[in-house]
Write an enzyme that holds these catalytic residues in place. Structure first.
Site, PDB file in Angstrom:
ATOM      1  N   ASN A 117       0.820  -1.215   0.000  1.00  0.00           N
ATOM      2  CA  ASN A 117       0.000   0.000   0.000  1.00  0.00           C
ATOM      3  C   ASN A 117       0.856   1.268   0.000  1.00  0.00           C
ATOM      4  OD1 ASN A 117      -2.480  -1.424   0.101  1.00  0.00           O
ATOM      5  ND2 ASN A 117      -2.211  -1.751   2.290  1.00  0.00           N
ATOM      6  N   HIS A 170     -13.507  -2.165   6.683  1.00  0.00           N
ATOM      7  CA  HIS A 170     -12.293  -2.851   7.125  1.00  0.00           C
ATOM      8  C   HIS A 170     -12.506  -3.551   8.467  1.00  0.00           C
ATOM      9  CE1 HIS A 170      -8.095  -3.073   8.720  1.00  0.00           C
ATOM     10  NE2 HIS A 170      -7.844  -3.380   7.454  1.00  0.00           N
ATOM     11  N   GLU A 220     -15.707   3.360   4.805  1.00  0.00           N
ATOM     12  CA  GLU A 220     -14.432   3.743   4.209  1.00  0.00           C
ATOM     13  C   GLU A 220     -14.724   4.721   3.078  1.00  0.00           C
ATOM     14  OE1 GLU A 220     -11.486   0.474   3.547  1.00  0.00           O
ATOM     15  OE2 GLU A 220     -13.152  -0.812   4.195  1.00  0.00           O
ATOM     16  N   SER A 279     -11.108  -0.926   0.711  1.00  0.00           N
ATOM     17  CA  SER A 279      -9.791  -1.541   0.551  1.00  0.00           C
ATOM     18  C   SER A 279      -9.803  -2.784  -0.317  1.00  0.00           C
ATOM     19  CB  SER A 279      -9.207  -1.899   1.928  1.00  0.00           C
ATOM     20  OG  SER A 279     -10.082  -2.765   2.633  1.00  0.00           O
ATOM     21  N   ASP A 287     -13.324   6.503   7.044  1.00  0.00           N
ATOM     22  CA  ASP A 287     -11.948   6.001   7.070  1.00  0.00           C
ATOM     23  C   ASP A 287     -11.284   6.325   5.727  1.00  0.00           C
ATOM     24  OD1 ASP A 287      -9.580   4.619   7.138  1.00  0.00           O
ATOM     25  OD2 ASP A 287     -10.445   2.697   7.697  1.00  0.00           O
ATOM     26  N   HIS A 331      -7.346   4.637   2.403  1.00  0.00           N
ATOM     27  CA  HIS A 331      -6.973   4.442   1.000  1.00  0.00           C
ATOM     28  C   HIS A 331      -7.312   5.652   0.134  1.00  0.00           C
ATOM     29  CE1 HIS A 331      -6.056   0.152   1.648  1.00  0.00           C
ATOM     30  NE2 HIS A 331      -7.033   0.234   2.535  1.00  0.00           N
TER      31      HIS A 331
END
Length: 382
Positions: free
Chosen positions: A43, A129, A171, A175, A200, A203
């Site tokens: 990542n 996640h 998110e 992810s 979140d 990413h």
């Protein structure tokens, strides 16, 4: 029933056998300090974990502050460097304040648990996640899990609630599949029903938004008093740690109540120094965020997807876990490391290769990716 002579861990052998039969056995793979493979699994989206300025930032902090924080941030673990980074990160993403945790995982748990609790409703996307899943379990709130990116289901859950308070968690960039959350619509729903939205940006930071400021900023929601943002320092910033960003009142509340902040040793200064240096590189070189998406688009086309990815993540669904594992191994044998996601990380029947684009990928590396992935995926899909 007597259990004399029976090992209390005997059941692990049966579990291991069943997991192996289902193709779900996992194993650690040790890598050398300088890998010989092309990395399409990490990542490290901006390629900053090995950047000279980032390494120098970590080394300088190590020499100044020592190898460890020495205690929780409420005791001895809070340094001027921690607060300098918090100020810089908050300014970058357009938030009033930030609070650094030892990881993105602890940041998510700390924020969600501290902002919910008994007597609250917690609404979570089905694909969030594991850290958010665990936070929901620890919250002691009533939890409703809604289908992936289903705004109508979120609104229905909020409309039917009897609890005084409600929190929606998602998110910004998921992810596993790289899809974007419908943040504007979620924010509208939350505002109609008096709910807090926790996003979140693990990413999204460094990839989406103007110069990598995140999807929340891109959509004009930065600094919204009804939104709390969490993120990690271990992806685009190439370091380690996590942070919660939002109104100053939230930061103060977390310092008083977030157990993963109060009782955890402060993030090591070297990680903070490296993250601060990485943030400074990103500010000076905002084109890195665009390069990530450009390379992600090329990887998606190589893998047979005509759609342009919304993030650094390119998800190639192969279905069967053994097929996915075999394809990942075949890529590695040919010099390319890719991710492999299987249940329970993803739903049954959706085992996949997970490729991640990086801003620093060269033309030669992209050519290698094209050659190897074309061969491996043709065999896997045959």
């Amino acid at each position: 029933m007597t259990h004399t002579g029976l090992s209390p861990l005997a059941w692990l052998a049966d579990v291991e056998r069943d997991r192996r039969a289902a193709g779900l056995r996992r194993a650690l793979r040790t890598r050398p300090p300088v890998g010989t493979e092309l990395d399409l699994a990490s990542n490290d989206y901006l390629g900053l974990s090995q950047h000279p300025a980032v390494l120098d930032g970590g080394i300088a902090a190590l020499r100044t502050w020592g190898a460890g924080a020495g205690g929780s941030r409420l005791v001895t673990g809070n340094t001027e460097l921690h607060e300098e980074f918090e100020t810089a990160l908050a300014a970058f993403v357009g938030s009033e304040s930030a609070l650094v945790f030892s990881s993105g995982y602890t940041a998510n748990i700390g924020a969600v648990v501290a902002l919910t609790g008994p007597g609250a409703l917690l609404v979570s996307d089905a694909m969030t996640h594991a850290s958010l899943v665990d936070a929901c379990r620890l919250s002691r709130s009533r939890v409703v899990v809604t289908p992936h990116r289903d705004v109508a289901a979120v609104e229905a859950a909020l409309a039917e609630r009897t609890e005084e308070r409600a929190v929606v968690v998602t998110e910004s960039v998921f992810s596993t599949d790289g899809a974007l959350a419908p943040l504007r619509k979620l924010r509208e729903v939350c505002r109609r029903h008096g709910a807090l939205l926790i996003v979140d940006e693990a990413h999204g930071l460094g990839v989406r938004g103007s110069g990598g400021q995140g999807l929340v900023q891109e959509l004009g929601l930065a600094g919204d008093p009804d939104i709390v943002v969490t993120t990690t320092l271990s992806k685009a910033l190439g370091s380690q740690g996590g942070a919660v960003l939002g109104p100053a009142a939230v930061r103060a509340h977390l310092i008083d109540t977030a157990r993963t902040f109060i009782f955890d040793t402060g993030l090591t200064p070297a990680a903070v120094g490296a993250a601060l240096a990485a943030l400074q590189v990103l500010i000076a070189e905002p084109q890195r965020a665009h390069a990530v998406l450009t390379h992600a688009t090329e990887l998606a086309h190589i893998c047979g997807s005509p759609e342009q990815p919304d993030s650094a993540v390119v998800s190639v669904i192969l279905g069967d876990p053994e097929v996915a594992v075999g394809a990942a191994a075949a890529c590695l044998d040919r010099g390319i490391r890719v991710g492999c996601f299987r249940p329970p990380t993803v739903p049954a029947g959706t085992s996949r290769l997970r490729l991640t684009a990086r801003a620093s990928l060269s033309d030669d590396e992209m050519a290698s990716a094209r050659r190897v992935l074309s061969e491996v995926l043709a065999a896997a899909r045959a």
